[in-house]
Design a protein around this motif. Structure first.
Motif, short mmCIF file in Angstrom:
data_model
loop_
_atom_site.label_atom_id
_atom_site.label_comp_id
_atom_site.label_asym_id
_atom_site.label_seq_id
_atom_site.Cartn_x
_atom_site.Cartn_y
_atom_site.Cartn_z
N CYS A 35 0.78 -1.23 -0.06
CA CYS A 35 -0.11 0.10 -0.02
C CYS A 35 0.96 1.13 -0.01
O CYS A 35 1.64 1.38 1.01
CB CYS A 35 -0.92 0.04 1.23
SG CYS A 35 -2.11 1.57 1.25
N GLY A 36 0.52 2.22 -0.90
CA GLY A 36 1.43 3.42 -1.09
C GLY A 36 1.13 4.25 0.14
O GLY A 36 -0.06 4.26 0.41
N PRO A 145 1.62 3.02 -6.22
CA PRO A 145 1.42 4.35 -6.44
C PRO A 145 0.51 5.01 -7.56
O PRO A 145 0.03 5.91 -7.69
CB PRO A 145 2.74 4.80 -6.47
CG PRO A 145 3.60 3.73 -5.79
CD PRO A 145 3.01 2.53 -6.23
N ILE A 146 0.41 4.03 -8.26
CA ILE A 146 -0.58 4.38 -9.67
C ILE A 146 -1.97 4.38 -9.25
O ILE A 146 -2.71 5.20 -9.82
CB ILE A 146 -0.16 3.58 -10.86
CG1 ILE A 146 1.14 3.15 -11.31
CG2 ILE A 146 -1.24 3.81 -12.09
CD1 ILE A 146 1.87 4.49 -12.04
N ALA A 306 7.10 4.51 -10.69
CA ALA A 306 7.23 5.28 -9.58
C ALA A 306 8.57 4.64 -9.14
O ALA A 306 9.10 3.73 -9.09
CB ALA A 306 6.12 4.71 -8.58
N MET A 307 9.37 6.13 -8.46
CA MET A 307 10.37 5.80 -7.63
C MET A 307 10.03 5.21 -6.30
O MET A 307 9.38 6.02 -5.59
CB MET A 307 11.18 6.98 -7.58
CG MET A 307 12.62 6.68 -7.93
SD MET A 307 13.81 7.78 -7.62
CE MET A 307 13.79 7.68 -5.99
N ILE A 308 10.47 4.07 -5.79
CA ILE A 308 9.60 3.66 -4.66
C ILE A 308 10.93 3.29 -3.48
O ILE A 308 12.11 2.81 -3.93
CB ILE A 308 9.13 2.05 -5.20
CG1 ILE A 308 7.72 2.42 -5.56
CG2 ILE A 308 8.73 1.44 -3.74
CD1 ILE A 308 7.27 1.49 -6.55
N GLU A 309 10.43 3.28 -2.34
CA GLU A 309 11.25 3.06 -1.13
C GLU A 309 10.23 2.10 -0.28
O GLU A 309 9.09 2.69 -0.14
CB GLU A 309 11.55 4.43 -0.37
CG GLU A 309 12.37 4.04 0.91
CD GLU A 309 12.27 5.34 1.83
OE1 GLU A 309 12.54 6.45 1.18
OE2 GLU A 309 12.21 5.25 3.02
N THR A 310 10.64 0.86 0.16
CA THR A 310 9.80 0.35 0.63
C THR A 310 10.07 0.13 1.93
O THR A 310 11.28 0.32 2.61
CB THR A 310 9.56 -1.21 0.30
OG1 THR A 310 10.85 -1.81 0.24
CG2 THR A 310 9.10 -1.38 -1.45
N ASN A 329 11.90 10.88 -1.41
CA ASN A 329 12.15 11.11 -2.82
C ASN A 329 11.37 9.93 -3.40
O ASN A 329 11.36 8.86 -3.40
CB ASN A 329 13.53 10.68 -3.07
CG ASN A 329 14.46 11.97 -3.09
OD1 ASN A 329 13.65 13.23 -2.94
ND2 ASN A 329 15.68 12.12 -3.06
N GLY A 330 10.16 10.32 -4.24
CA GLY A 330 9.40 9.53 -4.60
C GLY A 330 8.27 8.97 -3.94
O GLY A 330 7.80 9.89 -3.03
#
Ligand SMILES: NC(=O)c1ccc[n+]([C@@H]2O[C@H](COP(=O)([O-])OP(=O)(O)OC[C@H]3O[C@@H](n4cnc5c(N)ncnc54)[C@H](O)[C@@H]3O)[C@@H](O)[C@H]2O)c1
Ligand SMILES: [Zn+2]
Ligand SMILES: [Zn+2]
Length: 336
Positions: A35-36, A145-146, A306-310, A329-330
């Motif tokens: 989940c974003g 994120p979309i 999407a630039m992702i950090e998990t 960032n992202g």
């Protein structure tokens, strides 16, 4: 099930065990994989909008997961399908907006992670008719994120009136903005990216922005007027009144400002300039189910990413703190 819960506004979320949802007619149960974290979730936790969310609340409207149970009357979605549970959780299907394919304006809509519980949990239920269908080849973390940042900015650009070869300014290169600029490039637009740090400017250039401006170092309005003569459209996804004022002033004659970010604030608009320059100011709220299919298609084809950090659900309070400081960032995506 485990969930992150807002018990009170402006307090830390509590990670706790809550009842797993039980299904009613038309509903499905989704085991959330990812989940974003949208800035809207932070507004919800602060209760800083005129319309307040339910309390206690499980936030999250970028939840993606696998269907594990369906109500007996549901046939459109099957166990094992991968779906997303968006902000437009449900609409009435009957009002003038729903009937004309503008269900995001339905006055009877429910909103995921706001008026009903959302995706910051192991399970989330949703009406089968409004979930986003996630193609088999899509990675659940990458696509999350979309579900909001993607569809919202895609729709805002669609209604901005900007045509291929024209200039668009994106104010706020956060979760929404860093995807917005990629949709804009994929649509053939030229992009000016505006934020207030060098990190965000560098990110914007890496992701394809033609020009990046750090609004703390130079006046974005002057820079945009000088470099491109004003933009055909500006999209403001910043959580700052100043950004909206500057976005308005960046637009050239006949251009459009699309208002997307949601600081609880006023946008003073000069009547004279708006009339003489024939400027359009329009709001844009997420996207319809059709917009969602299109936005997902861009992502699945690799045109936006999407630039992702998990991170884990347990870290949500730290993520919120960094979001408040503009230090992400992202997009952060919770792996659940
Ligand atoms: N209209 C909609 O349908 C819709 C959908 C989703 C989110 N939103 C709203 O959009 C906003 C942004 O969400 P997000 O998840 O991208 O947030 P975010 O925190 O990830 O990004 C916000 C960005 O704005 C930047 N910013 C702050 N002040 C600025 C300024 N003066 N000029 C330029 N940039 C500035 C920050 O540095 C940050 O990069 C929130 O208010 C959210 O509620 C609206
Ligand atoms: Zn959102
Ligand atoms: Zn309706």
């Amino acid at each position: 099930m485990k969930a992150a819960v807002v018990n009170e506004f402006n307090k830390s979320l509590e990670i706790k065990e809550v009842e797993k949802p039980t299904l009613e007619r038309g509903e499905i149960l989704v085991k959330i994989e990812a989940c974003g974290v949208c800035h809207t979730d932070l507004h919800a936790a602060h209760g800083d909008w005129p319309v307040k969310p339910k309390l206690p609340l499980i936030p999250g409207h970028e939840g993606v997961g696998v269907v594990v149970e369906v109500a007996s009357d549901v046939s459109s979605v099957k166990i094992g399908d991968r779906v997303g549970i968006p902000w437009l959780y449900s609409a009435c299907g009957d009002c003038e907006y729903c009937l004309s394919g503008q269900e995001t304006l339905c006055p009877n809509q429910l909103n995921g992670g706001y008026s009903v519980d959302g995706g910051y949990a192991e399970y989330c239920k949703a009406p089968a008719d409004y979930v986003a269908r996630i193609p088999k080849e899509a990675d659940p973390v990458e696509i999350a994120p979309i579900l909001c940042a993607g569809v919202t900015t895609y729709k805002a650009l669609k209604i901005s009136g900007a045509k291929p070869g024209e200039w668009v300014a994106i104010y706020g290169i956060g979760g929404l903005g860093h995807i917005a600029l990629q949709y804009a490039k994929a649509m053939g637009l030229n992009v000016v990216a505006v934020d207030i740090s060098d990190d965000k400017s560098n990110l914007a250039l890496e992701l394809g922005a033609d020009i990046a401006i750090n609004g703390l170092k130079e006046d974005p309005v002057e820079a945009i007027k000088e470099k491109v003569g004003g933009v055909h459209a500006a999209v403001s996804v910043a959580v700052s009144k100043k950004a909206f004022e500057q976005a308005y002033q960046s637009v050239r004659r006949g251009g459009t400002l699309v208002v997307v970010g949601l600081p609880n604030d006023e946008l003073p608009i000069p009547i004279f300039d708006t009339v003489l320059n024939a400027v359009t100011v329009k709001g844009s709220i997420v996207g319809t189910r059709k917009d969602m299919q299109e936005a997902i298609d861009f992502a699945v084809r690799g045109k936006v990413r999407a630039m992702i950090e998990t991170t884990e659900l347990d870290n949500i309070n730290e993520v919120f703190k960094r979001m408040e400081e503009g230090k992400i960032n992202g997009r952060v995506v919770l792996k659940i």
